[in-house]
Design a protein around this motif. Structure first.
Motif, mmCIF file in Angstrom:
data_model
loop_
_atom_site.group_PDB
_atom_site.id
_atom_site.type_symbol
_atom_site.label_atom_id
_atom_site.label_comp_id
_atom_site.label_asym_id
_atom_site.label_seq_id
_atom_site.Cartn_x
_atom_site.Cartn_y
_atom_site.Cartn_z
ATOM 1 N N ALA A 134 10.016 18.030 -4.809
ATOM 2 C CA ALA A 134 10.030 18.107 -6.266
ATOM 3 C C ALA A 134 9.578 19.493 -6.693
ATOM 4 N N ALA A 135 9.912 19.853 -7.917
ATOM 5 C CA ALA A 135 9.512 21.151 -8.458
ATOM 6 C C ALA A 135 9.450 21.055 -9.974
ATOM 7 N N GLY A 136 8.698 21.980 -10.544
ATOM 8 C CA GLY A 136 8.572 22.019 -11.997
ATOM 9 C C GLY A 136 7.573 23.072 -12.421
ATOM 10 N N ASN A 137 6.915 22.815 -13.539
ATOM 11 C CA ASN A 137 5.958 23.751 -14.108
ATOM 12 C C ASN A 137 4.587 23.097 -14.235
ATOM 13 N N TRP A 138 3.554 23.916 -14.171
ATOM 14 C CA TRP A 138 2.189 23.415 -14.326
ATOM 15 C C TRP A 138 1.467 24.234 -15.376
ATOM 16 N N SER A 139 0.452 23.613 -15.964
ATOM 17 C CA SER A 139 -0.436 24.322 -16.878
ATOM 18 C C SER A 139 -1.821 23.710 -16.764
ATOM 19 N N THR A 160 0.855 -1.182 0.000
ATOM 20 C CA THR A 160 0.000 0.000 0.000
ATOM 21 C C THR A 160 0.891 1.232 0.000
ATOM 22 N N LEU A 161 0.598 2.170 -0.879
ATOM 23 C CA LEU A 161 1.333 3.429 -0.948
ATOM 24 C C LEU A 161 0.421 4.545 -0.465
ATOM 25 N N HIS A 162 0.953 5.400 0.403
ATOM 26 C CA HIS A 162 0.205 6.540 0.934
ATOM 27 C C HIS A 162 1.061 7.782 0.729
ATOM 28 N N PHE A 163 0.506 8.769 0.030
ATOM 29 C CA PHE A 163 1.202 10.020 -0.212
ATOM 30 C C PHE A 163 0.529 11.116 0.591
ATOM 31 N N ASN A 164 1.312 11.914 1.300
ATOM 32 C CA ASN A 164 0.823 13.048 2.069
ATOM 33 C C ASN A 164 1.803 14.186 1.798
ATOM 34 N N TYR A 165 1.317 15.296 1.219
ATOM 35 C CA TYR A 165 2.262 16.325 0.806
ATOM 36 C C TYR A 165 1.611 17.707 0.749
ATOM 37 N N HIS A 166 2.467 18.714 0.704
ATOM 38 C CA HIS A 166 2.069 20.103 0.490
ATOM 39 C C HIS A 166 2.521 20.471 -0.914
ATOM 40 N N GLN A 167 1.630 21.101 -1.653
ATOM 41 C CA GLN A 167 1.950 21.491 -3.017
ATOM 42 C C GLN A 167 1.628 22.959 -3.200
ATOM 43 N N LEU A 168 2.591 23.695 -3.730
ATOM 44 C CA LEU A 168 2.434 25.121 -3.980
ATOM 45 C C LEU A 168 2.368 25.349 -5.486
ATOM 46 N N PHE A 169 1.314 26.032 -5.933
ATOM 47 C CA PHE A 169 1.179 26.447 -7.326
ATOM 48 C C PHE A 169 1.320 27.959 -7.375
ATOM 49 N N THR A 170 2.246 28.478 -8.186
ATOM 50 C CA THR A 170 2.419 29.927 -8.304
ATOM 51 C C THR A 170 1.702 30.439 -9.544
ATOM 52 N N ALA A 171 1.414 31.739 -9.545
ATOM 53 C CA ALA A 171 0.758 32.370 -10.689
ATOM 54 C C ALA A 171 1.657 32.368 -11.923
ATOM 55 N N GLN A 172 2.959 32.175 -11.725
ATOM 56 C CA GLN A 172 3.900 32.153 -12.838
ATOM 57 C C GLN A 172 4.008 30.766 -13.488
ATOM 58 N N GLY A 173 3.196 29.813 -13.026
ATOM 59 C CA GLY A 173 3.193 28.487 -13.641
ATOM 60 C C GLY A 173 4.196 27.507 -13.062
ATOM 61 N N HIS A 174 4.724 27.786 -11.879
ATOM 62 C CA HIS A 174 5.661 26.873 -11.226
ATOM 63 C C HIS A 174 4.947 26.142 -10.090
ATOM 64 N N PHE A 175 5.441 24.968 -9.766
ATOM 65 C CA PHE A 175 4.922 24.249 -8.606
ATOM 66 C C PHE A 175 6.077 23.647 -7.827
ATOM 67 N N LEU A 232 1.428 18.561 -15.112
ATOM 68 C CA LEU A 232 2.607 18.857 -14.297
ATOM 69 C C LEU A 232 3.844 18.316 -15.004
ATOM 70 N N ARG A 233 4.844 19.164 -15.150
ATOM 71 C CA ARG A 233 6.128 18.754 -15.709
ATOM 72 C C ARG A 233 7.163 18.870 -14.587
ATOM 73 N N THR A 234 7.529 17.724 -14.014
ATOM 74 C CA THR A 234 8.503 17.699 -12.924
ATOM 75 C C THR A 234 9.902 17.836 -13.516
ATOM 76 N N GLU A 235 10.670 18.796 -12.992
ATOM 77 C CA GLU A 235 12.014 19.049 -13.502
ATOM 78 C C GLU A 235 13.094 18.645 -12.515
ATOM 79 N N THR A 236 12.803 18.738 -11.212
ATOM 80 C CA THR A 236 13.774 18.328 -10.192
ATOM 81 C C THR A 236 13.049 17.543 -9.112
ATOM 82 N N SER A 237 13.755 16.612 -8.512
ATOM 83 C CA SER A 237 13.175 15.856 -7.401
ATOM 84 C C SER A 237 14.286 15.331 -6.507
#
Length: 158
Positions: free
Chosen positions: A78-83, A42-57, A91-96
């Motif tokens: 992790a971080a990247g860009n969203w649209s 069983t996998l359980h994910f619990n996280y905080h995610q920030l979406f910026t107005a500039q298209g980054h997460f 979501l395009r993850t660029e670093t993790s």
């Protein structure tokens, strides 16, 4: 001519609605989802995610893997860009960065059995279906081709 004006108005209204949805998405969200696999894991994910107005997460959280008789925990950043395209969140993850977060996970990492560093700097593209989006709640669905299942993600705005 009248038809052209109506079409232009409809296009402007749809663009305004899309911008409104983007504004609803911007901010800090607390999300979680879990799913069982066919191997009893069983996998359980619990996280905080920030979406910026500039298209980054950015994502900061924990992944817990429960096996029969054992629990492994890993921290994830992790971080990247969203649209947003209609009801699709891309979501395009660029670093993790992935690291052990409990003694059992650290022991496997140190033994080279499940080296968390192997998951660092993973890049990828994921698309989520937006089932609900309001100022305080977001519900997403993700189809995981590897496990052949729909994963429901529940998020609440901080």
């Amino acid at each position: 001519m009248r038809r052209f004006i109506l079409l232009a108005c409809a296009l402007l209204l749809s663009c305004a609605a899309l911008a409104h949805d983007e504004q609803l998405l911007v901010g800090q969200w607390t999300c979680e989802h879990h799913f069982p696999t066919e191997q009893g894991l069983t996998l359980h994910f619990n996280y905080h995610q920030l979406f910026t107005a500039q298209g980054h997460f950015s994502v900061e959280g924990e992944i817990q893997m429960r096996l029969p008789g054992q629990e492994l925990a890993y921290a994830l950043d992790a971080a990247g860009n969203w649209s947003l395209q209609g009801d699709q969140l891309a979501l395009r993850t660029e670093t993790s960065q992935f690291r052990p977060n409990n003694p059992a996970a650290q022991q496997l990492h140190d033994a080279g059995i499940l080296n968390a560093s192997d998951f660092d700097n993973m890049q990828g593209d994921d698309v989520f279906q937006i089932l609900a989006l309001s100022r305080s709640r977001m519900q997403l669905e993700y189809h995981d081709a590897e496990i052949g299942d729909q994963i429901q993600v529940e998020c609440f705005k901080n």
